[in-house]
Motif scaffolding. Structure first.
Motif, mmCIF file in Angstrom:
data_model
loop_
_atom_site.group_PDB
_atom_site.id
_atom_site.type_symbol
_atom_site.label_atom_id
_atom_site.label_comp_id
_atom_site.label_asym_id
_atom_site.label_seq_id
_atom_site.Cartn_x
_atom_site.Cartn_y
_atom_site.Cartn_z
ATOM 1 N N MET A 150 0.843 -1.182 0.000
ATOM 2 C CA MET A 150 0.000 0.000 0.000
ATOM 3 C C MET A 150 0.888 1.246 0.000
ATOM 4 O O MET A 150 1.960 1.249 0.589
ATOM 5 N N LEU A 151 0.388 2.277 -0.661
ATOM 6 C CA LEU A 151 1.150 3.526 -0.746
ATOM 7 C C LEU A 151 0.565 4.558 0.222
ATOM 8 O O LEU A 151 -0.627 4.843 0.192
ATOM 9 N N MET A 152 1.426 5.083 1.065
ATOM 10 C CA MET A 152 1.025 6.102 2.041
ATOM 11 C C MET A 152 1.695 7.423 1.667
ATOM 12 O O MET A 152 2.907 7.467 1.462
ATOM 13 N N GLU B 293 -5.342 15.397 -3.569
ATOM 14 C CA GLU B 293 -4.371 15.091 -4.626
ATOM 15 C C GLU B 293 -3.835 13.660 -4.455
ATOM 16 O O GLU B 293 -3.671 12.925 -5.431
ATOM 17 N N SER B 294 -3.564 13.300 -3.227
ATOM 18 C CA SER B 294 -3.014 11.967 -2.951
ATOM 19 C C SER B 294 -3.988 10.878 -3.363
ATOM 20 O O SER B 294 -3.610 9.916 -4.055
ATOM 21 N N VAL B 295 -5.219 11.034 -2.947
ATOM 22 C CA VAL B 295 -6.224 10.015 -3.252
ATOM 23 C C VAL B 295 -6.504 9.968 -4.751
ATOM 24 O O VAL B 295 -6.650 8.890 -5.341
ATOM 25 N N ALA B 296 -6.529 11.119 -5.373
ATOM 26 C CA ALA B 296 -6.739 11.158 -6.828
ATOM 27 C C ALA B 296 -5.625 10.428 -7.566
ATOM 28 O O ALA B 296 -5.834 9.827 -8.621
ATOM 29 N N GLY B 297 -4.429 10.481 -7.006
ATOM 30 C CA GLY B 297 -3.290 9.799 -7.634
ATOM 31 C C GLY B 297 -3.189 8.329 -7.294
ATOM 32 O O GLY B 297 -2.339 7.626 -7.852
ATOM 33 N N GLY B 298 -4.036 7.873 -6.375
ATOM 34 C CA GLY B 298 -4.053 6.441 -6.069
ATOM 35 C C GLY B 298 -3.466 6.059 -4.724
ATOM 36 O O GLY B 298 -3.246 4.870 -4.470
ATOM 37 N N ALA B 299 -3.227 7.028 -3.858
ATOM 38 C CA ALA B 299 -2.701 6.689 -2.524
ATOM 39 C C ALA B 299 -3.730 5.847 -1.770
ATOM 40 O O ALA B 299 -4.931 6.085 -1.861
ATOM 41 N N ASP B 300 -3.229 4.878 -1.034
ATOM 42 C CA ASP B 300 -4.114 4.036 -0.224
ATOM 43 C C ASP B 300 -4.319 4.622 1.174
ATOM 44 O O ASP B 300 -5.319 4.368 1.821
ATOM 45 N N ILE B 301 -3.318 5.363 1.614
ATOM 46 C CA ILE B 301 -3.361 5.952 2.957
ATOM 47 C C ILE B 301 -2.910 7.403 2.845
ATOM 48 O O ILE B 301 -1.885 7.689 2.207
ATOM 49 N N VAL B 302 -3.665 8.309 3.459
ATOM 50 C CA VAL B 302 -3.150 9.674 3.605
ATOM 51 C C VAL B 302 -2.742 9.843 5.061
ATOM 52 O O VAL B 302 -3.487 9.506 5.980
ATOM 53 N N ASP B 303 -1.531 10.307 5.232
ATOM 54 C CA ASP B 303 -0.944 10.435 6.559
ATOM 55 C C ASP B 303 -0.859 11.919 6.900
ATOM 56 O O ASP B 303 -0.061 12.645 6.315
ATOM 57 N N VAL B 304 -1.687 12.332 7.821
ATOM 58 C CA VAL B 304 -1.785 13.761 8.120
ATOM 59 C C VAL B 304 -0.708 14.144 9.128
ATOM 60 O O VAL B 304 -0.626 13.567 10.220
ATOM 61 N N LYS B 305 0.099 15.113 8.730
ATOM 62 C CA LYS B 305 1.150 15.589 9.642
ATOM 63 C C LYS B 305 1.341 17.087 9.469
ATOM 64 O O LYS B 305 0.670 17.728 8.657
ATOM 65 N N ASN B 306 2.271 17.634 10.225
ATOM 66 C CA ASN B 306 2.530 19.064 10.219
ATOM 67 C C ASN B 306 4.034 19.273 10.148
ATOM 68 O O ASN B 306 4.742 19.080 11.132
ATOM 69 N N LEU B 307 4.502 19.658 8.975
ATOM 70 C CA LEU B 307 5.948 19.762 8.766
ATOM 71 C C LEU B 307 6.583 20.874 9.591
ATOM 72 O O LEU B 307 7.802 20.923 9.754
ATOM 73 N N LYS C 45 3.053 5.377 -8.033
ATOM 74 C CA LYS C 45 2.260 4.166 -7.807
ATOM 75 C C LYS C 45 2.415 3.194 -8.983
ATOM 76 O O LYS C 45 2.499 1.979 -8.791
ATOM 77 N N ASP C 46 2.457 3.733 -10.173
ATOM 78 C CA ASP C 46 2.624 2.861 -11.341
ATOM 79 C C ASP C 46 4.023 2.237 -11.368
ATOM 80 O O ASP C 46 4.179 1.070 -11.738
ATOM 81 N N GLU C 47 5.031 3.013 -10.983
ATOM 82 C CA GLU C 47 6.392 2.459 -10.901
ATOM 83 C C GLU C 47 6.424 1.315 -9.884
ATOM 84 O O GLU C 47 7.075 0.286 -10.109
#
Lengths: 109, 253
Positions: B1-3, B14-28, B227-229
């Motif tokens: 799975m891609l996070m 954007e992440s989900v549209a690109g196919g991410a399975d998990i979005v990891d919410v953080k604060n840089l 994700k395709d790679e």
């Protein structure tokens, strides 16, 4: 002919993978019981083979399923062959659409 | 799975549209991989169906079990799929106590507890990252994450080699845990990652505009490309083993 006692679907979108499922599932089974594992990629297939060898389980049959693989794994017992002779029924999980079964060369069943 | 690590709802979309399975919410802006604010997490969680996993990172936590447990409880109350508790300048006993209290804090929630260590923690005289599986097992955590804290161009593989990571991942899997690797990972690292085969691969900079994890933003095209790679390597269109893989039975396609 194999009858699986448990199905571990490694293609499900869960964070835990097929090995975690197999480890959990095998503890509930008797030696000789068969688990059907579904994996969708080559690394997972390699991992299941390596895991089975390390744990003295036996991959008794395998076939393709789309881009992935369906593996029938008999629970081992201290390097002994499976004690319970498995019998076949269609798993009914979309596995092996063609119905073809490909015994693994050298596997004991 | 891609996070994919995200900072806000736009990046999550954007992440989900690109196919991410998990979005990891953080604060840089807090310790490079710090915690985001509850309204942001709530907004991201509500934006997607349950099938899209929303994880929350607490980053590097203080050595205060009560404070961390309360933050973990917050992640549970916000409906996060998982919450990651990371240690750097902790001793083993303190980290274990914090994780056990975190475990207790999640009682009644579906949120999974992830024990995290940092591969580069020896730079900070921190906890040995290789203890992550033991920590997770003894605290009854649901999974492990090995990440890096320095974001200076070095990545996970500069601090832990492939064989060590493979061993830790397999140990975690055999204990029924989810396993995740992260730490400035790029497409160039995918061969190694696929050979290690963690359940989850975490990225950010690799899918940001200009490849800039801080100044850039997550881009759906870059996510889809990565994700395709990854997919090509998983199905064998790109051979990651260089012919060194064990020979397995050849089956008809």
């Amino acid at each position: 002919m194999l009858r699986e006692a448990l199905v571990v679907d490694g293609t499900a979108k869960t964070c835990k993978g097929v090995i975690a499922g197999l480890e959990r599932g095998m503890t509930e089974l008797e030696p000789g019981d068969v688990v059907l594992a579904i994996v969708e990629d080559i690394p997972s297939r390699l991992e299941v083979y390596a895991w089975a060898q390390r744990k003295s389980h036996h991959i008794v049959e395998e076939r393709r399923r789309g881009v992935g693989y369906v593996l029938y794994i008999a629970k081992g017992a201290r390097n002994r062959v499976p004690l319970r002779a498995p019998t076949w029924r269609d798993p009914g999980h979309g596995a092996g659409e063609t119905g073809e079964v490909h015994p693994v060369p050298g596997a004991r069943a | 799975m891609l996070m994919v690590s995200v900072q806000n709802l736009d990046e999550a979309k954007e992440s989900v549209a690109g196919g991410a399975d998990i979005v990891d919410v953080k604060n840089l802006r807090e310790m490079v991989i710090g915690s985001n604010f509850p309204p942001v997490i709530r907004e991201v969680r509500r934006a997607f169906p349950a099938g899209v996993h929303v994880s929350v990172t607490l980053g590097v936590v203080p050595n205060q079990a009560g404070t961390v447990a309360l933050a973990v409880y917050g992640a549970g109350a916000l409906g996060a799929t998982s919450v990651k508790v990371g240690f750097i300048q902790s001793d083993y006993g303190t980290a274990l106590r914090i994780l056990r209290e975190s475990r207790r804090a999640l009682e009644g929630f579906d949120t999974k507890l992830i024990a995290a260590t940092f591969a580069d923690s020896p730079l900070y005289a921190g906890i040995d990252p290789r203890l992550v599986v033991q920590l997770a097992e003894e605290s009854q955590s649901d999974g492990i994450l090995i990440d890096t804290l320095v974001k200076d161009g070095r990545n996970l593989f500069d601090f832990l080699d492939e064989a060590t990571l493979k061993q830790l991942v397999m140990e975690g899997k055999e204990l029924g845990m989810s396993t995740a690797l992260s730490g400035t990972l790029q497409i160039a690292n995918l061969n190694q990652l696929v050979r290690i085969n963690p359940d989850i691969v975490g990225v950010r900079g690799a899918v940001c505009t200009r490849g800039d994890r801080e100044g850039g933003a997550v881009d759906s095209t870059a996510v889809a490309h990565l994700k395709d790679e990854l997919r090509q390597r998983l199905v064998g269109q790109i051979d990651v083993y260089d012919g060194s893989a064990p020979r397995l039975p050849t089956l008809p396609a």
